[in-house]
Design a protein around this motif. Structure first.
Motif, short mmCIF file in Angstrom:
data_model
loop_
_atom_site.label_atom_id
_atom_site.label_comp_id
_atom_site.label_asym_id
_atom_site.label_seq_id
_atom_site.Cartn_x
_atom_site.Cartn_y
_atom_site.Cartn_z
N ALA A 6 -33.47 38.99 -72.61
CA ALA A 6 -32.62 38.14 -71.80
C ALA A 6 -31.81 36.97 -73.12
CB ALA A 6 -33.22 36.81 -71.01
N PHE A 7 -32.29 37.29 -74.17
CA PHE A 7 -31.80 36.45 -75.46
C PHE A 7 -30.26 37.14 -75.56
CE2 PHE A 7 -30.89 35.78 -79.81
CZ PHE A 7 -31.14 34.64 -80.18
N GLY A 59 -36.56 46.11 -70.66
CA GLY A 59 -35.82 44.58 -70.88
C GLY A 59 -34.63 44.76 -70.00
N THR A 96 -26.38 36.31 -72.50
CA THR A 96 -25.99 35.00 -72.02
C THR A 96 -25.20 35.07 -70.82
OG1 THR A 96 -24.17 35.10 -73.67
CG2 THR A 96 -26.26 34.01 -74.49
N ALA A 109 -39.05 40.52 -70.60
CA ALA A 109 -38.02 40.07 -70.10
C ALA A 109 -36.89 38.99 -70.68
CB ALA A 109 -38.15 39.63 -68.60
N ASP A 110 -37.97 37.98 -71.25
CA ASP A 110 -37.25 37.04 -72.16
C ASP A 110 -36.71 37.62 -73.66
OD1 ASP A 110 -38.10 35.08 -70.30
OD2 ASP A 110 -39.99 34.49 -71.39
N TYR A 111 -37.47 38.26 -74.02
CA TYR A 111 -36.90 39.11 -75.18
C TYR A 111 -35.47 39.83 -75.16
CZ TYR A 111 -36.50 42.24 -79.40
OH TYR A 111 -36.29 42.86 -80.54
N LEU A 147 -33.56 42.59 -65.94
CA LEU A 147 -32.19 41.89 -65.67
C LEU A 147 -31.40 42.68 -64.50
CD1 LEU A 147 -31.15 40.92 -69.34
CD2 LEU A 147 -32.32 39.55 -67.53
N THR A 176 -42.96 42.90 -68.81
CA THR A 176 -43.58 41.77 -68.81
C THR A 176 -42.80 40.45 -68.78
OG1 THR A 176 -43.99 41.66 -71.24
CG2 THR A 176 -45.69 42.64 -70.02
N LEU A 177 -43.30 39.36 -68.62
CA LEU A 177 -42.29 38.24 -68.78
C LEU A 177 -41.87 38.11 -70.14
CD1 LEU A 177 -44.15 35.44 -66.61
CD2 LEU A 177 -42.05 36.83 -66.16
N GLU A 178 -42.92 38.45 -71.20
CA GLU A 178 -42.45 38.27 -72.56
C GLU A 178 -41.28 39.47 -72.99
OE1 GLU A 178 -46.23 36.56 -72.15
OE2 GLU A 178 -45.47 38.51 -71.66
#
Length: 296
Positions: free
Chosen positions: A136-137, A194, A140, A132-134, A198, A128-130
């Protein structure tokens, strides 16, 4: 080190199974750093036919056709596996995660097709987008891919609670992420979701982990279990195993059975039945170091 592994699976059915067809992944995989010295698989009742073959991912799989009516099914896998320490890995000396595309495409004819395949989400690792964001942290811009992957794995280890009662084999990765708890299979699927969000090549690994009892207490027979972790690819080191459940780089106490896109590709036993109704299953695993044995 040399390990003896005994993996027993016992099914009990409410009513008679007239016929069943099963796909089994219980044969440890021969690979760099891992030598399979012996392996046997006992099946009761004895199958009418038994075929051993290599699957799409290079794993050993066994197809069983059982035609004898039965209300119990027992599979007993015994293996002796020699493990050696993998070479040391400098996580910081790997290609940046956001610079992998040129490495994968500049000499595509020399790259295994499965490296590209493992960049894609599978049925059990769709993010999910959540999620993926988790992930991506940890990634960098221009961060070395294995350094970022290890940071991500350690965050899962610290943020999620191991809870064998929270999930089952059908629990979706979105629910695991929301509950912040699960088992090794769940944490492996979450890590893969995750990483693949990416476009980082990563695969699901099934196998066994040699565990250690508390100090002063004997090791309980049958108390070990099948284990799952992931491996992440970099141009410098190839596939490197990472264990989100324990927050470690895989060393010589992880014994690989099979790898694929997710659990569906490598489940120890799956199949179809005629009859049977409801069933109960018990699994016991023992992983022991062979006393006095040394690797060649």
């Amino acid at each position: 080190m040399i390990f003896d592994i005994v993996h027993k699976t016992h099914y009990r059915y409410r009513s008679t199974v007239v016929q069943s067809l099963h796909l089994v992944h219980m044969s440890p995989r021969a690979m760099p750093g891992q030598i399979v010295r012996n392996h046997s698989l006992l099946v009761e009742p004895a199958p009418a036919s038994r075929q051993e073959r290599i699957d799409t991912f290079g794993n050993v799989e066994v197809v069983l056709d059982i035609e004898e009516p039965h209300q119990e099914l027992v599979l007993l896998a015994r293996s002796t596996v020699e493990k050696s320490l993998p070479p040391p890995v400098d996580l910081t000396a790997t290609t940046p995660w956001d610079a992998l595309d040129p490495c994968l495409h500049e000499a595509a004819q020399q790259r295994d097709v499965d490296i590209l395949m493992y960049r894609c989400a599978s049925r059990l690792t769709t993010p999910t987008l959540e999620i993926a964001d988790y992930a991506a942290f940890s990634f960098t811009p221009m961060r070395p891919v294995l350094e970022g992957a290890m940071d991500f794995v350690m965050r899962i280890y610290n943020d999620f609670k191991f809870d064998p009662h929270a999930t089952d084999v059908s629990t979706p990765v979105t629910q695991v992420f929301a509950m912040r708890r699960g088992v090794c299979q769940d944490f492996a699927h979450l890590a893969l979701a995750g990483l693949r969000a990416l476009r980082i090549p990563s695969r699901y690994v099934s196998g066994y982990l040699h565990t250690h009892p508390p100090v002063g207490r004997p090791k309980l027979q049958g108390a070990d279990a099948s284990h799952a972790w992931i491996s992440v690819w970099s141009p410098e080191y190839g596939w490197v195993g990472l264990d989100p459940t324990n927050g470690i780089i895989v060393r010589d106490e992880h014994i690989t059975v099979a790898f694929g896109r997710d659990y569906d590709d490598v489940s120890p036993i799956s199949g179809v039945l005629r009859g049977g109704g409801e069933h109960a299953v018990s699994v016991s695993v023992d992983v022991n170091v062979v006393a006095g044995a040394t690797a060649d």
